[in-house]
Design an enzyme around this catalytic site. Sequence first.
Site, PDB file in Angstrom:
ATOM      1  N   SER A 146      79.929  19.333  -8.019  1.00  6.77           N
ATOM      2  CA  SER A 146      80.728  18.110  -7.946  1.00  6.77           C
ATOM      3  C   SER A 146      81.340  17.835  -9.307  1.00  6.77           C
ATOM      4  O   SER A 146      80.841  18.323 -10.336  1.00  6.77           O
ATOM      5  CB  SER A 146      79.824  16.936  -7.540  1.00  6.77           C
ATOM      6  OG  SER A 146      80.479  15.692  -7.686  1.00  6.77           O
ATOM      7  N   TYR A 159      71.949  11.516  -9.307  1.00  3.64           N
ATOM      8  CA  TYR A 159      72.867  12.414  -8.604  1.00  3.64           C
ATOM      9  C   TYR A 159      73.576  13.325  -9.606  1.00  3.64           C
ATOM     10  O   TYR A 159      73.650  14.545  -9.419  1.00  3.64           O
ATOM     11  CB  TYR A 159      73.882  11.586  -7.811  1.00  3.64           C
ATOM     12  CG  TYR A 159      74.921  12.425  -7.101  1.00  3.64           C
ATOM     13  CD1 TYR A 159      74.569  13.240  -6.032  1.00  3.64           C
ATOM     14  CD2 TYR A 159      76.254  12.395  -7.500  1.00  3.64           C
ATOM     15  CE1 TYR A 159      75.518  14.026  -5.386  1.00  3.64           C
ATOM     16  CE2 TYR A 159      77.212  13.161  -6.858  1.00  3.64           C
ATOM     17  CZ  TYR A 159      76.836  13.975  -5.804  1.00  3.64           C
ATOM     18  OH  TYR A 159      77.777  14.749  -5.165  1.00  3.64           O
TER      19      TYR A 159
END
Length: 243
Positions: A146, A159
Amino acid sequence: MTASTAPLAGKTALVTGASAGIGWATAIALAHQGANLVVTARREERLRQLCAEIEALGTKAVFYAGDAAEENTASQSIALAIANFGHLDIVINNAGAGNYKNLIDTSVEEYDSLMDANMKSGFLFSRFAAPLFIEQKSGTILFISSVAGLQGIGGEAVYCASKFAQIGFAQSLDAELRKHGIKVGSICPGGVKSEFGLGRGRTEEYIRSSHMMEPQEVAEAIVFACLQPPNVRIPQMTVRHMG
């Protein structure tokens, strides 16, 4: 172009987290390029449906239902590839989870769960695929990380940590395995319209009204990385929407 003449005809690809979102779209996109598929996720009925759609495109597909962060899921999925297709060529480490919370709202259990989903799963599938790839002197391992693995974001510390870990792991594997003819890389998408973060900081309305990418758009970038000539690798690719 038919399945037998497509660029990935005769190749076998394994996609984790394939029951929805980027994983589902990537499996379909790889099938369009002629690859046979092994797909894995926890939802068996969704995997059955996916395999039916893949076979309707003219290639073959099998599935293994299980948690990608469990050793047995990784070993059995890869054994399934060998049993059905005789070899494995591509591993897409896509399984993962999102959790968008401030640190003081994040429990230890949520930390462990996120690290297992986003990092341990990729370790396991890479660990079981690597000996096969070393023996055949070829193979592609891609981690679907990501943009949160490239820059820290407030309210997403755990995260981001899991996604940074994927990037570092992939870079190290690239250095370790390249001498064996194995390509290792990371794809770093921005926001994607999927169920990925529902109930963990994202709502259906937020996803629907956003400028985020469709899973199929990210899948095209993943397939692009898989289609490079033998002497070309993509260590890292960032994919962003136009919003």
